[in-house]
Design a protein around this motif. Sequence first.
Motif, PDB file in Angstrom:
ATOM      1  N   UNK A 130      36.332  38.420  30.341  1.00 19.32           N
ATOM      2  CA  UNK A 130      36.855  39.610  30.503  1.00 19.32           C
ATOM      3  C   UNK A 130      38.285  39.481  32.273  1.00 19.32           C
ATOM      4  N   UNK A 131      38.435  40.810  32.113  1.00 25.69           N
ATOM      5  CA  UNK A 131      39.581  40.231  33.088  1.00 25.69           C
ATOM      6  C   UNK A 131      39.426  41.295  34.263  1.00 25.69           C
ATOM      7  N   UNK A 132      40.093  41.347  35.293  1.00 24.19           N
ATOM      8  CA  UNK A 132      39.012  41.477  36.467  1.00 24.19           C
ATOM      9  C   UNK A 132      40.432  41.431  37.462  1.00 24.19           C
ATOM     10  N   UNK A 133      40.332  42.632  38.773  1.00 27.34           N
ATOM     11  CA  UNK A 133      41.679  42.595  39.387  1.00 27.34           C
ATOM     12  C   UNK A 133      40.501  43.203  40.759  1.00 27.34           C
ATOM     13  N   UNK A 134      40.850  42.634  41.683  1.00 25.53           N
ATOM     14  CA  UNK A 134      40.583  43.448  43.115  1.00 25.53           C
ATOM     15  C   UNK A 134      41.814  44.642  43.930  1.00 25.53           C
ATOM     16  N   UNK A 135      41.154  45.995  44.375  1.00 31.11           N
ATOM     17  CA  UNK A 135      42.004  46.924  44.041  1.00 31.11           C
ATOM     18  C   UNK A 135      41.220  46.837  45.621  1.00 31.11           C
ATOM     19  N   UNK A 187      47.218  46.402  44.090  1.00 32.89           N
ATOM     20  CA  UNK A 187      45.816  45.325  43.331  1.00 32.89           C
ATOM     21  C   UNK A 187      46.342  44.122  43.748  1.00 32.89           C
ATOM     22  N   UNK A 188      45.190  43.583  43.444  1.00 35.85           N
ATOM     23  CA  UNK A 188      45.587  41.745  43.455  1.00 35.85           C
ATOM     24  C   UNK A 188      46.074  41.216  41.758  1.00 35.85           C
ATOM     25  N   UNK A 189      46.073  39.847  42.261  1.00 38.59           N
ATOM     26  CA  UNK A 189      46.659  39.439  40.642  1.00 38.59           C
ATOM     27  C   UNK A 189      45.166  39.902  39.838  1.00 38.59           C
ATOM     28  N   UNK A 190      45.561  39.497  38.469  1.00 36.60           N
ATOM     29  CA  UNK A 190      44.648  39.595  37.372  1.00 36.60           C
ATOM     30  C   UNK A 190      44.173  38.770  37.298  1.00 36.60           C
ATOM     31  N   UNK A 191      42.315  37.867  36.545  1.00 38.13           N
ATOM     32  CA  UNK A 191      42.238  36.930  36.579  1.00 38.13           C
ATOM     33  C   UNK A 191      41.175  36.539  35.589  1.00 38.13           C
ATOM     34  N   UNK A 192      41.437  35.809  34.662  1.00 38.79           N
ATOM     35  CA  UNK A 192      41.039  36.605  33.739  1.00 38.79           C
ATOM     36  C   UNK A 192      39.154  35.248  32.945  1.00 38.79           C
ATOM     37  N   UNK A 193      38.212  35.391  32.845  1.00 41.00           N
ATOM     38  CA  UNK A 193      37.120  34.604  32.927  1.00 41.00           C
ATOM     39  C   UNK A 193      36.431  34.650  31.434  1.00 41.00           C
ATOM     40  N   UNK A 194      36.773  33.220  30.969  1.00 43.01           N
ATOM     41  CA  UNK A 194      35.592  32.684  29.830  1.00 43.01           C
ATOM     42  C   UNK A 194      34.207  33.133  30.453  1.00 43.01           C
ATOM     43  N   UNK A 201      42.234  47.280  55.537  1.00 41.06           N
ATOM     44  CA  UNK A 201      41.673  48.173  54.201  1.00 41.06           C
ATOM     45  C   UNK A 201      40.258  48.574  54.570  1.00 41.06           C
ATOM     46  N   UNK A 202      40.425  50.121  53.690  1.00 38.18           N
ATOM     47  CA  UNK A 202      39.155  51.222  53.937  1.00 38.18           C
ATOM     48  C   UNK A 202      38.199  50.533  52.863  1.00 38.18           C
ATOM     49  N   UNK A 203      38.397  50.428  51.651  1.00 34.50           N
ATOM     50  CA  UNK A 203      37.905  50.555  50.671  1.00 34.50           C
ATOM     51  C   UNK A 203      37.857  49.003  50.094  1.00 34.50           C
ATOM     52  N   UNK A 204      37.050  48.159  49.004  1.00 32.67           N
ATOM     53  CA  UNK A 204      37.314  47.601  48.203  1.00 32.67           C
ATOM     54  C   UNK A 204      36.738  47.849  46.401  1.00 32.67           C
ATOM     55  N   UNK A 205      37.725  47.590  46.024  1.00 35.47           N
ATOM     56  CA  UNK A 205      37.117  47.939  44.585  1.00 35.47           C
ATOM     57  C   UNK A 205      37.358  46.574  43.076  1.00 35.47           C
ATOM     58  N   UNK A 206      36.254  46.437  42.678  1.00 35.67           N
ATOM     59  CA  UNK A 206      37.175  45.581  41.428  1.00 35.67           C
ATOM     60  C   UNK A 206      36.870  46.505  40.484  1.00 35.67           C
ATOM     61  N   UNK A 207      38.537  46.142  39.587  1.00 38.90           N
ATOM     62  CA  UNK A 207      38.799  46.262  38.275  1.00 38.90           C
ATOM     63  C   UNK A 207      38.943  46.038  37.250  1.00 38.90           C
ATOM     64  N   UNK A 208      37.936  46.770  35.955  1.00 43.29           N
ATOM     65  CA  UNK A 208      38.505  45.685  34.638  1.00 43.29           C
ATOM     66  C   UNK A 208      39.864  45.690  34.179  1.00 43.29           C
TER      67      UNK A 208
END
Length: 134
Positions: free
Chosen positions: A87-92, A102-109, A127-134
């Motif tokens: 999966x790949x995710x990043x912080x928004x 958006x933060x750096x894309x991170x790919x995890x096995x 920062x008002x909100x922190x989201x995790x995006x796929x």
Amino acid sequence: MNLFTGTLFTGARSEGGTATGKRRPRPALRALAAVSTAAALAVPVTAATATAAPAVIPPGLSCSTGKHAIDEYTGFALCRNNGSQTQTFWVHLVCGWAPDVDGNRVTLRPGESGQSTAHCGKIGTGIGEIHVRP
């Protein structure tokens, strides 16, 4: 001599006179300016906070999010892939008056952990909100 009226300008102002020549008292002008400024500032703040959506973590990931301990303009998402696929995710970050980032894309096995970070611009309100995006 004033070319338009044919009178000599001496630098003195007339007080009162016709309705078009009257001036408002300074306290009334200050109050009007304060109310106008407050009304103008209230519109963008309300609009920015009303459109925010709740944070949802993508399925298969377990994440913790937060602000940096020293710099409240830096946010992070630390995630672990508990699923069976990569999966790949990043912080928004929702940054108030500054543009969202958006933060750096991170790919995890499967079984791996990783962190994505991002930084809001200093012109914003932080920062008002922190989201995790796929």
